[in-house]
Design a protein around this motif. Structure first.
Motif, PDB file in Angstrom:
ATOM      1  N   LYS A  68       0.830  -1.210   0.000  1.00 23.42           N
ATOM      2  CA  LYS A  68       0.000   0.000   0.000  1.00 23.42           C
ATOM      3  C   LYS A  68       0.863   1.257   0.000  1.00 23.42           C
ATOM      4  CE  LYS A  68      -4.232  -1.822   2.019  1.00 23.42           C
ATOM      5  NZ  LYS A  68      -5.186  -1.731   3.152  1.00 23.42           N
ATOM      6  N   ALA A  69       1.939   1.249   0.763  1.00 29.50           N
ATOM      7  CA  ALA A  69       2.830   2.425   0.796  1.00 29.50           C
ATOM      8  C   ALA A  69       3.476   2.644  -0.564  1.00 29.50           C
ATOM      9  CB  ALA A  69       3.886   2.243   1.889  1.00 29.50           C
ATOM     10  N   GLU A  70       3.933   1.573  -1.196  1.00 33.34           N
ATOM     11  CA  GLU A  70       4.539   1.696  -2.527  1.00 33.34           C
ATOM     12  C   GLU A  70       3.536   2.229  -3.545  1.00 33.34           C
ATOM     13  OE1 GLU A  70       7.980  -1.779  -2.402  1.00 33.34           O
ATOM     14  OE2 GLU A  70       5.967  -2.315  -3.097  1.00 33.34           O
ATOM     15  N   SER A  71       2.267   1.848  -3.402  1.00 36.87           N
ATOM     16  CA  SER A  71       1.256   2.272  -4.372  1.00 36.87           C
ATOM     17  C   SER A  71       0.997   3.774  -4.331  1.00 36.87           C
ATOM     18  CB  SER A  71      -0.054   1.508  -4.157  1.00 36.87           C
ATOM     19  OG  SER A  71      -0.743   1.993  -3.018  1.00 36.87           O
ATOM     20  N   ILE A  72       1.387   4.441  -3.220  1.00 41.71           N
ATOM     21  CA  ILE A  72       1.219   5.898  -3.159  1.00 41.71           C
ATOM     22  C   ILE A  72       2.559   6.622  -3.281  1.00 41.71           C
ATOM     23  CG2 ILE A  72      -0.978   5.822  -1.933  1.00 41.71           C
ATOM     24  CD1 ILE A  72       0.539   6.472   0.666  1.00 41.71           C
ATOM     25  N   GLY A  73       3.594   5.894  -3.704  1.00 33.58           N
ATOM     26  CA  GLY A  73       4.880   6.506  -4.000  1.00 33.58           C
ATOM     27  C   GLY A  73       5.866   6.572  -2.847  1.00 33.58           C
ATOM     28  N   ALA A  74       5.614   5.861  -1.775  1.00 34.53           N
ATOM     29  CA  ALA A  74       6.525   5.884  -0.630  1.00 34.53           C
ATOM     30  C   ALA A  74       7.728   4.976  -0.862  1.00 34.53           C
ATOM     31  CB  ALA A  74       5.792   5.436   0.632  1.00 34.53           C
ATOM     32  N   ASN A  75       8.840   5.332  -0.229  1.00 35.33           N
ATOM     33  CA  ASN A  75       9.986   4.434  -0.238  1.00 35.33           C
ATOM     34  C   ASN A  75      10.405   4.071   1.195  1.00 35.33           C
ATOM     35  OD1 ASN A  75      11.198   6.816   0.542  1.00 35.33           O
ATOM     36  ND2 ASN A  75      12.670   6.876  -1.117  1.00 35.33           N
ATOM     37  N   ALA A  76       9.553   4.466   2.161  1.00 31.22           N
ATOM     38  CA  ALA A  76       9.785   4.102   3.555  1.00 31.22           C
ATOM     39  C   ALA A  76       8.477   4.210   4.332  1.00 31.22           C
ATOM     40  CB  ALA A  76      10.837   5.002   4.184  1.00 31.22           C
ATOM     41  N   ILE A  77       8.425   3.493   5.442  1.00 31.56           N
ATOM     42  CA  ILE A  77       7.290   3.591   6.369  1.00 31.56           C
ATOM     43  C   ILE A  77       7.878   3.772   7.760  1.00 31.56           C
ATOM     44  CG2 ILE A  77       5.165   2.549   7.247  1.00 31.56           C
ATOM     45  CD1 ILE A  77       5.298   0.618   4.819  1.00 31.56           C
ATOM     46  N   VAL A  78       7.465   4.838   8.436  1.00 31.03           N
ATOM     47  CA  VAL A  78       7.951   5.103   9.790  1.00 31.03           C
ATOM     48  C   VAL A  78       6.811   4.944  10.788  1.00 31.03           C
ATOM     49  CG1 VAL A  78       9.809   6.641   9.022  1.00 31.03           C
ATOM     50  CG2 VAL A  78       7.562   7.602   9.576  1.00 31.03           C
ATOM     51  N   GLY A  79       7.177   4.794  12.050  1.00 32.34           N
ATOM     52  CA  GLY A  79       6.191   4.721  13.122  1.00 32.34           C
ATOM     53  C   GLY A  79       5.285   3.508  13.035  1.00 32.34           C
ATOM     54  N   ILE A  80       5.801   2.397  12.555  1.00 32.40           N
ATOM     55  CA  ILE A  80       4.968   1.202  12.388  1.00 32.40           C
ATOM     56  C   ILE A  80       4.536   0.667  13.752  1.00 32.40           C
ATOM     57  CG2 ILE A  80       4.928  -1.211  11.630  1.00 32.40           C
ATOM     58  CD1 ILE A  80       6.791  -0.389   9.352  1.00 32.40           C
ATOM     59  N   ASP A  81       3.255   0.339  13.835  1.00 32.58           N
ATOM     60  CA  ASP A  81       2.688  -0.259  15.040  1.00 32.58           C
ATOM     61  C   ASP A  81       1.974  -1.544  14.624  1.00 32.58           C
ATOM     62  OD1 ASP A  81       1.851  -0.290  17.849  1.00 32.58           O
ATOM     63  OD2 ASP A  81      -0.158   0.078  17.054  1.00 32.58           O
ATOM     64  N   LEU A  82       2.234  -2.610  15.358  1.00 34.46           N
ATOM     65  CA  LEU A  82       1.573  -3.892  15.105  1.00 34.46           C
ATOM     66  C   LEU A  82       0.684  -4.228  16.296  1.00 34.46           C
ATOM     67  CD1 LEU A  82       4.627  -5.915  13.762  1.00 34.46           C
ATOM     68  CD2 LEU A  82       2.726  -5.040  12.414  1.00 34.46           C
ATOM     69  N   ASP A  83      -0.576  -4.505  16.022  1.00 36.59           N
ATOM     70  CA  ASP A  83      -1.520  -4.920  17.057  1.00 36.59           C
ATOM     71  C   ASP A  83      -1.980  -6.331  16.761  1.00 36.59           C
ATOM     72  OD1 ASP A  83      -1.671  -2.521  18.626  1.00 36.59           O
ATOM     73  OD2 ASP A  83      -2.822  -1.624  16.984  1.00 36.59           O
ATOM     74  N   PHE A  84      -2.030  -7.151  17.793  1.00 31.94           N
ATOM     75  CA  PHE A  84      -2.452  -8.545  17.682  1.00 31.94           C
ATOM     76  C   PHE A  84      -3.701  -8.739  18.523  1.00 31.94           C
ATOM     77  CE2 PHE A  84       2.041  -8.284  16.938  1.00 31.94           C
ATOM     78  CZ  PHE A  84       2.317  -9.215  15.956  1.00 31.94           C
ATOM     79  N   GLU A  85      -4.744  -9.300  17.924  1.00 29.75           N
ATOM     80  CA  GLU A  85      -6.003  -9.544  18.633  1.00 29.75           C
ATOM     81  C   GLU A  85      -6.559 -10.904  18.235  1.00 29.75           C
ATOM     82  OE1 GLU A  85      -7.451  -7.498  20.863  1.00 29.75           O
ATOM     83  OE2 GLU A  85      -5.985  -5.897  20.571  1.00 29.75           O
ATOM     84  N   THR A  86      -7.275 -11.525  19.145  1.00 34.35           N
ATOM     85  CA  THR A  86      -8.027 -12.727  18.790  1.00 34.35           C
ATOM     86  C   THR A  86      -9.475 -12.308  18.594  1.00 34.35           C
ATOM     87  OG1 THR A  86      -8.338 -13.292  21.119  1.00 34.35           O
ATOM     88  CG2 THR A  86      -6.515 -14.354  19.959  1.00 34.35           C
ATOM     89  N   ILE A  87     -10.103 -12.869  17.586  1.00 27.85           N
ATOM     90  CA  ILE A  87     -11.486 -12.531  17.260  1.00 27.85           C
ATOM     91  C   ILE A  87     -12.233 -13.801  16.898  1.00 27.85           C
ATOM     92  CG2 ILE A  87     -10.923 -10.181  16.496  1.00 27.85           C
ATOM     93  CD1 ILE A  87     -11.148 -11.187  13.605  1.00 27.85           C
ATOM     94  N   GLY A  88     -13.538 -13.673  16.691  1.00 30.18           N
ATOM     95  CA  GLY A  88     -14.353 -14.797  16.261  1.00 30.18           C
ATOM     96  C   GLY A  88     -14.884 -15.598  17.431  1.00 30.18           C
ATOM     97  N   ALA A  89     -15.724 -16.546  17.104  1.00 31.01           N
ATOM     98  CA  ALA A  89     -16.319 -17.417  18.110  1.00 31.01           C
ATOM     99  C   ALA A  89     -15.230 -18.184  18.831  1.00 31.01           C
ATOM    100  CB  ALA A  89     -17.311 -18.371  17.456  1.00 31.01           C
ATOM    101  N   GLY A  90     -15.180 -18.039  20.138  1.00 32.26           N
ATOM    102  CA  GLY A  90     -14.170 -18.739  20.915  1.00 32.26           C
ATOM    103  C   GLY A  90     -12.762 -18.240  20.664  1.00 32.26           C
ATOM    104  N   SER A  91     -12.638 -17.002  20.172  1.00 34.19           N
ATOM    105  CA  SER A  91     -11.322 -16.423  19.859  1.00 34.19           C
ATOM    106  C   SER A  91     -10.519 -17.347  18.954  1.00 34.19           C
ATOM    107  CB  SER A  91     -10.546 -16.130  21.144  1.00 34.19           C
ATOM    108  OG  SER A  91     -11.220 -15.179  21.926  1.00 34.19           O
ATOM    109  N   SER A  92     -11.176 -17.875  17.934  1.00 32.47           N
ATOM    110  CA  SER A  92     -10.551 -18.872  17.067  1.00 32.47           C
ATOM    111  C   SER A  92      -9.744 -18.286  15.920  1.00 32.47           C
ATOM    112  CB  SER A  92     -11.626 -19.789  16.492  1.00 32.47           C
ATOM    113  OG  SER A  92     -12.538 -19.032  15.706  1.00 32.47           O
TER     114      SER A  92
END
Length: 105
Positions: A68-92
């Motif tokens: 997605k960043a490349e598609s708008i002409g970027a050559n870098a991404i700063v401030g990256i944040d990764l969030d991990f969550e469980t979702i769905g029935a029984g957190s499956s």
């Protein structure tokens, strides 16, 4: 593509901020993985089965973020944040959300 969790890139000046980009990956843990992880939970130790699922979901989200960043002409991404969550029935299902700021350096 330079990717970093920091707001700046040492040795590079940010020339242009192109905007926030985000990507997500949702992976279901199938019954076989659940059974194998259940045995590991009883016996103790690391669950390589779930570690592989987490790594796969993170990799997919990061690759999509870069695309997605490349598609708008970027050559870098700063401030990256990764969030991990469980979702769905029984957190499956595991969801990984990656966000960052697309820039040109």
């Amino acid at each position: 593509m330079i990717t970093t969790t920091t707001p700046t890139i040492e040795g590079h000046s940010i020339q242009q901020y192109l905007g926030i980009v985000s990507a997500e990956s949702i992976i279901g843990a199938n019954i076989f993985k659940d059974i194998l992880a259940g045995f590991r939970d009883i016996a103790g130790g690391r669950s390589e089965t779930y570690e592989k699922v987490v790594d796969e979901a993170r990799t997919i989200a990061m690759n999509e973020l870069i695309r997605k960043a490349e598609s708008i002409g970027a050559n870098a991404i700063v401030g990256i944040d990764l969030d991990f969550e469980t979702i769905g029935a029984g957190s499956s299902m595991l969801m990984v959300l990656a966000t960052g700021t697309a820039v040109r350096v």
